[in-house]
Write a protein that holds these residues in place. Structure first.
Motif, short mmCIF file in Angstrom:
data_model
loop_
_atom_site.label_atom_id
_atom_site.label_comp_id
_atom_site.label_asym_id
_atom_site.label_seq_id
_atom_site.Cartn_x
_atom_site.Cartn_y
_atom_site.Cartn_z
N ILE A 59 -43.91 -7.04 24.83
CA ILE A 59 -44.88 -5.97 24.56
C ILE A 59 -46.07 -6.51 23.78
O ILE A 59 -47.23 -6.26 24.12
N SER A 60 -45.79 -7.29 22.72
CA SER A 60 -46.87 -7.88 21.94
C SER A 60 -47.73 -8.79 22.80
O SER A 60 -48.96 -8.77 22.72
N SER A 61 -47.07 -9.59 23.60
CA SER A 61 -47.78 -10.51 24.47
C SER A 61 -48.68 -9.76 25.46
O SER A 61 -49.84 -10.13 25.66
N PHE A 62 -48.16 -8.70 26.06
CA PHE A 62 -48.94 -7.89 26.99
C PHE A 62 -50.16 -7.30 26.28
O PHE A 62 -51.27 -7.35 26.81
N LEU A 63 -49.96 -6.75 25.10
CA LEU A 63 -51.06 -6.14 24.35
C LEU A 63 -52.10 -7.19 23.96
O LEU A 63 -53.31 -6.93 24.06
N MET A 64 -51.64 -8.36 23.55
CA MET A 64 -52.56 -9.44 23.19
C MET A 64 -53.41 -9.86 24.38
O MET A 64 -54.62 -10.01 24.28
N LYS A 65 -52.77 -10.06 25.53
CA LYS A 65 -53.49 -10.50 26.73
C LYS A 65 -54.45 -9.42 27.21
O LYS A 65 -55.56 -9.72 27.67
N THR A 66 -54.04 -8.16 27.10
CA THR A 66 -54.84 -7.06 27.64
C THR A 66 -56.00 -6.67 26.74
O THR A 66 -57.10 -6.42 27.23
N PHE A 67 -55.77 -6.61 25.42
CA PHE A 67 -56.78 -6.05 24.53
C PHE A 67 -57.44 -7.04 23.58
O PHE A 67 -58.53 -6.79 23.09
N SER A 125 -50.24 -16.94 22.64
CA SER A 125 -50.39 -15.49 22.71
C SER A 125 -51.08 -14.96 23.96
O SER A 125 -50.91 -13.80 24.31
#
Length: 151
Positions: A59-67, A125
């Motif tokens: 989840i953290s990785s997804f949020l980092m890549k996306t935002f 990240s």
């Protein structure tokens, strides 16, 4: 944007770091100069020694890549007093000279490896980055914090 892979430009970062002293005052923020150097080293540890750090969960990785990725890898300088990501927080006092030596070593290693070594290299990240994205991320972070201490 300065080129961290260029020997002359990498040396300008080293020269600026060498202007810091153990009691250099900050112009903004909360970090002391020893914690600043350690904080900058964490970014290089994520590149060169990722086993020392805890990898972000899905989840953290997804949020980092996306935002976050585009804000970190573009050429727009960071604003003052932005919050620090938890993995980059330095809690304890550090040895100023040791942290300074480590940071200079990381900058020299990056320059010596060259742009080609970073094109497509996996980020801790953000996933795979281009060499230019790596450059922007490192240059922005160094500039931001060196300016924070007036060098």
């Amino acid at each position: 944007m300065q080129d961290v892979f260029n020997s002359k430009e990498a040396q300008t970062y080293i020269d600026r770091i060498n202007k810091l002293t153990a009691d250099s005052p900050r112009l903004w923020g909360k970090m002391s100069v020893d914690k600043l150097l350690s904080h900058l080293n964490v970014g290089y540890e994520a590149m060169y020694e990722p086993e020392k750090l805890r990898k972000p969960n899905f989840i953290s990785s997804f949020l980092m890549k996306t935002f976050v990725k585009s804000k970190v890898t573009n050429e727009t300088p960071y604003k003052r007093n932005l919050p620090t990501a938890p993995m980059f927080l330095v809690q304890y006092e550090k040895d100023f000279e040791e942290e300074k030596k480590r940071l200079i070593g990381f900058i020299q290693k990056t320059q010596q490896l060259g742009r080609e070594a970073f094109d497509g290299k996996e980020s801790f990240s953000f996933g795979k980055l281009t060499a230019q994205e790596w450059n922007n991320m490192m240059a922005k972070h160094l500039n931001h914090h060196l300016e924070q201490f007036g060098v």
